[in-house]
Scaffold this motif. Sequence first.
Motif, PDB file in Angstrom:
ATOM      1  N   VAL A  75      44.156  35.331  26.164  1.00  0.00           N
ATOM      2  CA  VAL A  75      42.940  36.085  26.463  1.00  0.00           C
ATOM      3  C   VAL A  75      42.273  35.547  27.726  1.00  0.00           C
ATOM      4  CG1 VAL A  75      40.622  36.611  25.606  1.00  0.00           C
ATOM      5  CG2 VAL A  75      42.603  36.833  24.081  1.00  0.00           C
ATOM      6  N   GLU A  76      42.190  34.231  27.857  1.00  0.00           N
ATOM      7  CA  GLU A  76      41.576  33.655  29.061  1.00  0.00           C
ATOM      8  C   GLU A  76      42.349  34.060  30.308  1.00  0.00           C
ATOM      9  OE1 GLU A  76      40.190  29.460  31.101  1.00  0.00           O
ATOM     10  OE2 GLU A  76      40.720  29.478  28.976  1.00  0.00           O
ATOM     11  N   THR A  77      43.664  34.020  30.251  1.00  0.00           N
ATOM     12  CA  THR A  77      44.482  34.409  31.397  1.00  0.00           C
ATOM     13  C   THR A  77      44.233  35.870  31.765  1.00  0.00           C
ATOM     14  OG1 THR A  77      46.182  32.787  30.869  1.00  0.00           O
ATOM     15  CG2 THR A  77      46.854  34.659  32.238  1.00  0.00           C
ATOM     16  N   MET A  78      44.259  36.730  30.774  1.00  0.00           N
ATOM     17  CA  MET A  78      44.064  38.162  31.027  1.00  0.00           C
ATOM     18  C   MET A  78      42.666  38.443  31.574  1.00  0.00           C
ATOM     19  SD  MET A  78      45.974  39.728  27.676  1.00  0.00           S
ATOM     20  CE  MET A  78      45.558  41.419  28.083  1.00  0.00           C
ATOM     21  N   TRP A  79      41.644  37.851  30.953  1.00  0.00           N
ATOM     22  CA  TRP A  79      40.266  38.126  31.391  1.00  0.00           C
ATOM     23  C   TRP A  79      40.002  37.531  32.766  1.00  0.00           C
ATOM     24  CZ3 TRP A  79      40.896  40.393  26.985  1.00  0.00           C
ATOM     25  CH2 TRP A  79      39.969  41.335  26.561  1.00  0.00           C
ATOM     26  N   THR A  80      40.537  36.369  33.044  1.00  0.00           N
ATOM     27  CA  THR A  80      40.335  35.772  34.366  1.00  0.00           C
ATOM     28  C   THR A  80      40.925  36.679  35.436  1.00  0.00           C
ATOM     29  OG1 THR A  80      40.315  33.535  33.452  1.00  0.00           O
ATOM     30  CG2 THR A  80      40.823  33.755  35.802  1.00  0.00           C
ATOM     31  N   GLU A  81      42.128  37.167  35.208  1.00  0.00           N
ATOM     32  CA  GLU A  81      42.763  38.083  36.165  1.00  0.00           C
ATOM     33  C   GLU A  81      41.928  39.353  36.326  1.00  0.00           C
ATOM     34  OE1 GLU A  81      45.550  39.274  38.956  1.00  0.00           O
ATOM     35  OE2 GLU A  81      45.445  37.331  37.943  1.00  0.00           O
ATOM     36  N   MET A  82      41.490  39.925  35.214  1.00  0.00           N
ATOM     37  CA  MET A  82      40.693  41.155  35.263  1.00  0.00           C
ATOM     38  C   MET A  82      39.368  40.920  35.998  1.00  0.00           C
ATOM     39  SD  MET A  82      39.230  43.464  32.091  1.00  0.00           S
ATOM     40  CE  MET A  82      38.321  42.085  31.396  1.00  0.00           C
ATOM     41  N   ILE A  83      38.697  39.846  35.662  1.00  0.00           N
ATOM     42  CA  ILE A  83      37.402  39.556  36.288  1.00  0.00           C
ATOM     43  C   ILE A  83      37.574  39.323  37.787  1.00  0.00           C
ATOM     44  CG2 ILE A  83      35.532  37.865  36.420  1.00  0.00           C
ATOM     45  CD1 ILE A  83      35.834  37.590  33.325  1.00  0.00           C
ATOM     46  N   GLU A  84      38.594  38.569  38.163  1.00  0.00           N
ATOM     47  CA  GLU A  84      38.825  38.334  39.592  1.00  0.00           C
ATOM     48  C   GLU A  84      39.101  39.647  40.315  1.00  0.00           C
ATOM     49  OE1 GLU A  84      38.163  35.752  41.335  1.00  0.00           O
ATOM     50  OE2 GLU A  84      37.848  34.338  39.701  1.00  0.00           O
ATOM     51  N   TRP A  85      39.837  40.550  39.671  1.00  0.00           N
ATOM     52  CA  TRP A  85      40.086  41.860  40.273  1.00  0.00           C
ATOM     53  C   TRP A  85      38.768  42.611  40.444  1.00  0.00           C
ATOM     54  CZ3 TRP A  85      39.220  46.954  39.929  1.00  0.00           C
ATOM     55  CH2 TRP A  85      39.993  47.789  40.732  1.00  0.00           C
ATOM     56  N   PHE A  86      37.922  42.589  39.415  1.00  0.00           N
ATOM     57  CA  PHE A  86      36.641  43.290  39.508  1.00  0.00           C
ATOM     58  C   PHE A  86      35.716  42.646  40.542  1.00  0.00           C
ATOM     59  CE2 PHE A  86      37.395  45.261  35.183  1.00  0.00           C
ATOM     60  CZ  PHE A  86      37.414  46.563  35.649  1.00  0.00           C
ATOM     61  N   ILE A  87      35.749  41.330  40.667  1.00  0.00           N
ATOM     62  CA  ILE A  87      34.932  40.671  41.698  1.00  0.00           C
ATOM     63  C   ILE A  87      35.381  41.128  43.082  1.00  0.00           C
ATOM     64  CG2 ILE A  87      34.423  38.462  42.817  1.00  0.00           C
ATOM     65  CD1 ILE A  87      34.421  37.232  39.950  1.00  0.00           C
ATOM     66  N   ALA A  88      36.687  41.164  43.306  1.00  0.00           N
ATOM     67  CA  ALA A  88      37.199  41.643  44.595  1.00  0.00           C
ATOM     68  C   ALA A  88      36.801  43.102  44.822  1.00  0.00           C
ATOM     69  CB  ALA A  88      38.718  41.480  44.650  1.00  0.00           C
ATOM     70  N   TYR A  89      36.852  43.908  43.775  1.00  0.00           N
ATOM     71  CA  TYR A  89      36.434  45.306  43.852  1.00  0.00           C
ATOM     72  C   TYR A  89      34.956  45.397  44.247  1.00  0.00           C
ATOM     73  CZ  TYR A  89      35.161  49.962  42.088  1.00  0.00           C
ATOM     74  OH  TYR A  89      34.678  51.242  41.955  1.00  0.00           O
ATOM     75  N   GLU A  90      34.131  44.577  43.590  1.00  0.00           N
ATOM     76  CA  GLU A  90      32.705  44.561  43.924  1.00  0.00           C
ATOM     77  C   GLU A  90      32.481  44.123  45.357  1.00  0.00           C
ATOM     78  OE1 GLU A  90      30.319  42.277  41.214  1.00  0.00           O
ATOM     79  OE2 GLU A  90      31.051  43.353  39.464  1.00  0.00           O
ATOM     80  N   GLU A  91      33.193  43.088  45.791  1.00  0.00           N
ATOM     81  CA  GLU A  91      33.023  42.601  47.170  1.00  0.00           C
ATOM     82  C   GLU A  91      33.377  43.676  48.179  1.00  0.00           C
ATOM     83  OE1 GLU A  91      35.384  39.025  46.951  1.00  0.00           O
ATOM     84  OE2 GLU A  91      33.634  37.803  46.467  1.00  0.00           O
ATOM     85  N   ARG A  92      34.405  44.455  47.900  1.00  0.00           N
ATOM     86  CA  ARG A  92      34.769  45.568  48.802  1.00  0.00           C
ATOM     87  C   ARG A  92      33.703  46.659  48.782  1.00  0.00           C
ATOM     88  NH1 ARG A  92      39.646  44.762  46.137  1.00  0.00           N
ATOM     89  NH2 ARG A  92      39.374  46.680  44.907  1.00  0.00           N
ATOM     90  N   SER A  93      33.006  46.766  47.675  1.00  0.00           N
ATOM     91  CA  SER A  93      32.028  47.858  47.511  1.00  0.00           C
ATOM     92  C   SER A  93      30.629  47.487  48.005  1.00  0.00           C
ATOM     93  CB  SER A  93      31.941  48.251  46.032  1.00  0.00           C
ATOM     94  OG  SER A  93      33.197  48.691  45.561  1.00  0.00           O
TER      95      SER A  93
END
Length: 94
Positions: A75-93
């Motif tokens: 779960v930690e691995t999956m959520w860390t990957e997902m959160i990092e993806w969303f952070i990058a998405y937010e930074e682009r936005s």
Amino acid sequence: MSKPPHLTMSEIRRAIDQIDESLIKTLAERQRWVEKAVAVKKRDGLPARDDARLRQVIDHVRVLARAHNVDPALVETMWTEMIEWFIAYEERSL
């Protein structure tokens, strides 16, 4: 491990496919909330990354994983990957 009921692989795969669809729908809902967060962060001048919040979320999902008998490391691995993806998405936005 106990013997599984008389299930076929086709039945198991169909059930897994339904679970995958449910997970994708939930992920889409999470993304909509992240999009709302982008709007608020833009409005309030907040950064995309909040390391304290990231740690809080990871700690929380590890507790949930243990409560639901899921490997917390997975779960930690999956959520860390997902959160990092969303952070990058937010930074682009932003």
